[in-house]
Design a protein around this motif. Structure first.
Motif, PDB file in Angstrom:
ATOM      1  N   ARG A  39      -0.135  10.056 -40.042  1.00  0.00           N
ATOM      2  CA  ARG A  39       0.057  11.040 -41.102  1.00  0.00           C
ATOM      3  C   ARG A  39       1.162  12.036 -40.750  1.00  0.00           C
ATOM      4  O   ARG A  39       1.590  12.810 -41.590  1.00  0.00           O
ATOM      5  CB  ARG A  39      -1.248  11.808 -41.338  1.00  0.00           C
ATOM      6  N   CYS A  40       1.585  12.029 -39.467  1.00  0.00           N
ATOM      7  CA  CYS A  40       2.542  13.041 -39.025  1.00  0.00           C
ATOM      8  C   CYS A  40       3.964  12.484 -39.017  1.00  0.00           C
ATOM      9  O   CYS A  40       4.184  11.292 -39.176  1.00  0.00           O
ATOM     10  CB  CYS A  40       2.179  13.517 -37.619  1.00  0.00           C
ATOM     11  N   ARG A  41       4.919  13.418 -38.832  1.00  0.00           N
ATOM     12  CA  ARG A  41       6.324  13.044 -38.735  1.00  0.00           C
ATOM     13  C   ARG A  41       6.744  13.262 -37.284  1.00  0.00           C
ATOM     14  O   ARG A  41       6.437  14.309 -36.703  1.00  0.00           O
ATOM     15  CB  ARG A  41       7.137  13.944 -39.683  1.00  0.00           C
ATOM     16  N   ALA A  54      18.507   9.069 -32.304  1.00  0.00           N
ATOM     17  CA  ALA A  54      17.589   9.987 -32.982  1.00  0.00           C
ATOM     18  C   ALA A  54      16.914   9.198 -34.095  1.00  0.00           C
ATOM     19  O   ALA A  54      17.569   8.727 -35.022  1.00  0.00           O
ATOM     20  CB  ALA A  54      18.341  11.189 -33.537  1.00  0.00           C
ATOM     21  N   ILE A  55      15.612   9.001 -33.949  1.00  0.00           N
ATOM     22  CA  ILE A  55      14.842   8.241 -34.926  1.00  0.00           C
ATOM     23  C   ILE A  55      13.803   9.188 -35.508  1.00  0.00           C
ATOM     24  O   ILE A  55      13.219   9.990 -34.773  1.00  0.00           O
ATOM     25  CB  ILE A  55      14.145   7.041 -34.253  1.00  0.00           C
ATOM     26  N   VAL A  56      13.604   9.121 -36.822  1.00  0.00           N
ATOM     27  CA  VAL A  56      12.507   9.884 -37.417  1.00  0.00           C
ATOM     28  C   VAL A  56      11.444   8.884 -37.851  1.00  0.00           C
ATOM     29  O   VAL A  56      11.723   7.948 -38.609  1.00  0.00           O
ATOM     30  CB  VAL A  56      12.986  10.738 -38.614  1.00  0.00           C
ATOM     31  N   ALA A  57      10.244   9.052 -37.331  1.00  0.00           N
ATOM     32  CA  ALA A  57       9.135   8.180 -37.691  1.00  0.00           C
ATOM     33  C   ALA A  57       8.204   8.947 -38.616  1.00  0.00           C
ATOM     34  O   ALA A  57       7.730  10.020 -38.251  1.00  0.00           O
ATOM     35  CB  ALA A  57       8.390   7.728 -36.444  1.00  0.00           C
ATOM     36  N   ALA A  58       7.994   8.418 -39.806  1.00  0.00           N
ATOM     37  CA  ALA A  58       7.128   9.084 -40.788  1.00  0.00           C
ATOM     38  C   ALA A  58       6.707   8.055 -41.822  1.00  0.00           C
ATOM     39  O   ALA A  58       7.327   6.997 -41.953  1.00  0.00           O
ATOM     40  CB  ALA A  58       7.862  10.234 -41.458  1.00  0.00           C
ATOM     41  N   SER A  59       5.640   8.364 -42.581  1.00  0.00           N
ATOM     42  CA  SER A  59       5.219   7.412 -43.604  1.00  0.00           C
ATOM     43  C   SER A  59       6.068   7.530 -44.859  1.00  0.00           C
ATOM     44  O   SER A  59       6.177   6.584 -45.625  1.00  0.00           O
ATOM     45  CB  SER A  59       3.732   7.605 -43.918  1.00  0.00           C
ATOM     46  N   ALA A  60       6.705   8.692 -45.059  1.00  0.00           N
ATOM     47  CA  ALA A  60       7.580   8.883 -46.225  1.00  0.00           C
ATOM     48  C   ALA A  60       9.034   8.647 -45.816  1.00  0.00           C
ATOM     49  O   ALA A  60       9.388   8.833 -44.656  1.00  0.00           O
ATOM     50  CB  ALA A  60       7.418  10.294 -46.772  1.00  0.00           C
ATOM     51  N   VAL A  61       9.857   8.248 -46.783  1.00  0.00           N
ATOM     52  CA  VAL A  61      11.260   7.930 -46.496  1.00  0.00           C
ATOM     53  C   VAL A  61      11.995   9.136 -45.903  1.00  0.00           C
ATOM     54  O   VAL A  61      11.800  10.263 -46.353  1.00  0.00           O
ATOM     55  CB  VAL A  61      11.969   7.474 -47.804  1.00  0.00           C
ATOM     56  N   PRO A  78       2.334   3.790 -40.634  1.00  0.00           N
ATOM     57  CA  PRO A  78       1.229   3.393 -41.504  1.00  0.00           C
ATOM     58  C   PRO A  78       0.380   4.596 -41.872  1.00  0.00           C
ATOM     59  O   PRO A  78      -0.356   5.088 -41.026  1.00  0.00           O
ATOM     60  CB  PRO A  78       0.441   2.438 -40.622  1.00  0.00           C
ATOM     61  N   GLY A  79       0.499   5.108 -43.082  1.00  0.00           N
ATOM     62  CA  GLY A  79      -0.257   6.230 -43.626  1.00  0.00           C
ATOM     63  C   GLY A  79      -1.226   6.945 -42.715  1.00  0.00           C
ATOM     64  O   GLY A  79      -0.825   7.819 -41.950  1.00  0.00           O
ATOM     65  N   ASN A  80      -2.491   6.554 -42.757  1.00  0.00           N
ATOM     66  CA  ASN A  80      -3.504   7.385 -42.102  1.00  0.00           C
ATOM     67  C   ASN A  80      -4.135   6.706 -40.889  1.00  0.00           C
ATOM     68  O   ASN A  80      -5.330   6.803 -40.678  1.00  0.00           O
ATOM     69  CB  ASN A  80      -4.577   7.764 -43.111  1.00  0.00           C
ATOM     70  N   ARG A  81      -3.357   5.990 -40.115  1.00  0.00           N
ATOM     71  CA  ARG A  81      -3.940   5.328 -38.946  1.00  0.00           C
ATOM     72  C   ARG A  81      -3.251   5.797 -37.680  1.00  0.00           C
ATOM     73  O   ARG A  81      -2.135   6.301 -37.716  1.00  0.00           O
ATOM     74  CB  ARG A  81      -3.760   3.806 -39.080  1.00  0.00           C
ATOM     75  N   PRO A 107      13.563   8.101 -24.347  1.00  0.00           N
ATOM     76  CA  PRO A 107      13.493   8.946 -25.543  1.00  0.00           C
ATOM     77  C   PRO A 107      12.247   9.829 -25.522  1.00  0.00           C
ATOM     78  O   PRO A 107      11.193   9.400 -25.060  1.00  0.00           O
ATOM     79  CB  PRO A 107      13.408   7.931 -26.691  1.00  0.00           C
ATOM     80  N   ARG A 108      12.432  11.059 -26.005  1.00  0.00           N
ATOM     81  CA  ARG A 108      11.285  11.970 -26.096  1.00  0.00           C
ATOM     82  C   ARG A 108      10.643  11.837 -27.467  1.00  0.00           C
ATOM     83  O   ARG A 108      11.330  11.589 -28.451  1.00  0.00           O
ATOM     84  CB  ARG A 108      11.746  13.406 -25.874  1.00  0.00           C
ATOM     85  N   ILE A 109       9.340  12.003 -27.502  1.00  0.00           N
ATOM     86  CA  ILE A 109       8.605  11.866 -28.757  1.00  0.00           C
ATOM     87  C   ILE A 109       8.017  13.235 -29.096  1.00  0.00           C
ATOM     88  O   ILE A 109       7.148  13.721 -28.371  1.00  0.00           O
ATOM     89  CB  ILE A 109       7.462  10.842 -28.620  1.00  0.00           C
ATOM     90  N   SER A 110       8.526  13.873 -30.159  1.00  0.00           N
ATOM     91  CA  SER A 110       7.975  15.184 -30.504  1.00  0.00           C
ATOM     92  C   SER A 110       7.478  15.191 -31.946  1.00  0.00           C
ATOM     93  O   SER A 110       8.112  14.613 -32.839  1.00  0.00           O
ATOM     94  CB  SER A 110       9.030  16.275 -30.286  1.00  0.00           C
ATOM     95  N   ARG A 111       6.352  15.837 -32.147  1.00  0.00           N
ATOM     96  CA  ARG A 111       5.763  15.925 -33.483  1.00  0.00           C
ATOM     97  C   ARG A 111       6.492  17.008 -34.267  1.00  0.00           C
ATOM     98  O   ARG A 111       6.663  18.123 -33.781  1.00  0.00           O
ATOM     99  CB  ARG A 111       4.275  16.271 -33.344  1.00  0.00           C
ATOM    100  N   VAL A 112       6.961  16.656 -35.477  1.00  0.00           N
ATOM    101  CA  VAL A 112       7.676  17.633 -36.291  1.00  0.00           C
ATOM    102  C   VAL A 112       6.681  18.406 -37.154  1.00  0.00           C
ATOM    103  O   VAL A 112       6.586  19.621 -37.084  1.00  0.00           O
ATOM    104  CB  VAL A 112       8.741  16.947 -37.184  1.00  0.00           C
ATOM    105  N   ASP A 113       5.947  17.685 -37.973  1.00  0.00           N
ATOM    106  CA  ASP A 113       4.908  18.325 -38.788  1.00  0.00           C
ATOM    107  C   ASP A 113       3.896  17.265 -39.215  1.00  0.00           C
ATOM    108  O   ASP A 113       4.103  16.078 -38.972  1.00  0.00           O
ATOM    109  CB  ASP A 113       5.513  19.029 -40.017  1.00  0.00           C
ATOM    110  N   CYS A 114       2.810  17.691 -39.830  1.00  0.00           N
ATOM    111  CA  CYS A 114       1.792  16.758 -40.279  1.00  0.00           C
ATOM    112  C   CYS A 114       1.497  16.981 -41.754  1.00  0.00           C
ATOM    113  O   CYS A 114       1.322  18.120 -42.187  1.00  0.00           O
ATOM    114  CB  CYS A 114       0.507  16.921 -39.470  1.00  0.00           C
ATOM    115  N   GLY A 115       1.484  15.884 -42.525  1.00  0.00           N
ATOM    116  CA  GLY A 115       1.235  16.019 -43.950  1.00  0.00           C
ATOM    117  C   GLY A 115      -0.213  15.830 -44.318  1.00  0.00           C
ATOM    118  O   GLY A 115      -1.024  15.433 -43.519  1.00  0.00           O
TER     119      GLY A 115
END
Lengths: 191, 225
Positions: A88-90, A138-145, A154-157, A183-191
């Motif tokens: 659920r997070c970015r 720099a990669i952004v991983a999120a469920s939204a584009v 994957p949405g809520n897993r 690469p470092r993995i940092s949480r940006v925000d959570c939807g």
């Protein structure tokens, strides 16, 4: 009395022995684990001198680990602060990759499988990624584009990231890796 | 299993004290008040010893189980891909619709092909030709452990070639080697008779997929003679 205590000893021995053995190899074992920042690797899993716990874990499923000399596989199930990766997070995955001929970064479930549709892209290879001027990724991983290098989640897993370094000079020497090489993995925000 | 009587012994020996203490307690007048306490102490001691024996047994069961899993497992890769390679070439295990057990922890960008080997029929000759995509070749013995790993960077004139044999087959080959003749073949000794030859080719771009599959599935694995 004797029969009772004998039965007690056997029940205790078989119960604790089998349960602890199952628990030790139900997931990737703690024995032989090397932690580099958010990433984890098992350097001895690809050699002749594989430890008995990793050997038992690998034998319980259809596994073909990368050989030492072939490559290194790194797994991240948590971000840099130690929080579990949540779909659920970015997340921002940024930094450098170690010297290697090729690498791939994939999103997996906790069992190591890739997510099927609706997750369209399973990962990036070093040839598919757009780098910035300094050569950093720099990669952004999120469920939204997202703009730029977007890795769909994957949405809520819960999920895990796998970074595989192919034909790297560090094969078999994964203990030489340092957090600033990965690469470092940092949480940006959570939807 | 052998350990059961050994570790059970202290526990079996432990209970006798309470009846003895109880018996003296019953016979001696002033001691009769101490009887239940002594009996309780004896029972507690017996229980502690039995628990200790149980924990020792648990340790042995744990170790034996961990060591037996790779030998007894029938869900490992060597069992799942046992029938592959009968054609003398590696066969793809990744990709849809092959009816094979799913390879776990597989990289979606990699085409993986395997060939099962059994050295009881004689040494095997493995030949891989390098292609346009990165190729890795590994030997996975049955029961776990990667015997040998090599990538196409080590290829000589575009070919990786080696002989896979057991210690006895190596000794036999060494006696057959003529004196003064340089042996040009690479020999890899396997300490198990069975295992898998695995070829992995990386498709760095989706358009490399066909090349990767062709490269992984073209490794020769036949008898050396």
């Amino acid at each position: 009395m004797r029969v009772l205590s004998l039965a007690y000893v056997i029940a205790l021995g078989a119960g604790i022995g089998l349960a602890s053995a199952h628990y030790a190899v139900a997931h990737r074992p703690v024995v032989g684990l090397v932690k580099i920042g958010a990433w984890q690797t098992w350097p001895s899993s690809g050699g002749r001198d594989i430890d008995p716990y990793m050997r038992a874990y690998l034998a319980r499923g259809v596994h073909l680990p990368l050989g030492a000399g072939e490559g290194v596989e790194l797994v991240a199930e948590a971000d840099d602060t130690g929080q579990e990766l949540d779909g659920r997070c970015r997340y921002r995955i940024a930094g450098t990759t170690p010297p290697t001929r090729a690498w791939t970064l994939t999103v997996n479930d906790l069992e190591g499988r890739v997510f099927g549709p609706p997750v369209s892209r399973t990962g990036f290879t070093d040839q598919e990624i757009v780098r910035d001027e300094s050569g950093m990724i720099a990669i952004v991983a999120a469920s939204a584009v997202q703009p730029g290098n977007w890795l769909p989640l994957p949405g809520n897993r819960r999920f895990a990231l796998r970074l595989r370094l192919y034909d790297t000079p560090l094969s078999g020497q994964a203990g030489e890796l340092r957090p600033d090489m990965l690469p470092r993995i940092s949480r940006v925000d959570c939807g | 299993m052998i350990a059961t009587p050994m570790t059970a012994d202290p526990a079996q020996d432990a209970p006798p004290p309470p009846p003895k203490a109880g018996a003296t307690g019953r016979r001696g007048g002033p001691l009769s008040r101490l009887g239940p306490l002594t009996r309780l102490g004896g029972a507690l001691r017996g229980w502690l010893l039995a628990t200790l024996a149980g924990l020792v047994l648990a340790g042995i069961v744990h170790i034996v189980t961990i060591l037996l899993i790779p030998r007894l497992s029938e869900s490992d890769a060597a069992s799942a891909y046992l029938l592959l390679g009968a054609t003398g070439r590696t066969e793809l295990v990744t990709g849809p619709g092959r009816g094979l057990a799913e390879l776990r922890d597989a990289d979606p960008a990699v085409a993986t092909a395997a060939c099962s080997y059994d050295l009881s029929g004689g040494p095997m000759r493995i030949v891989a030709r390098t292609g346009p995509v990165p190729l890795g070749l590994t030997l996975h013995r049955r029961g776990g452990g990667v015997l040998y790993a090599v990538t196409d960077r080590a290829a000589i004139r575009g070919v990786i070639e080696f002989i896979l044999l057991t210690e006895e087959q190596l000794a036999e080959r060494l006696t057959r080697d003529g004196d003064g003749q340089a042996v040009r073949e690479l020999r890899i000794v396997s300490d198990t008779l069975e295992g898998l030859v695995v070829a992995r080719a990386l498709a760095q771009r989706p358009s490399d997929r066909a090349d990767a599959e062709a490269s992984a599935a073209s490794v020769e694995c036949g008898l050396a003679e």
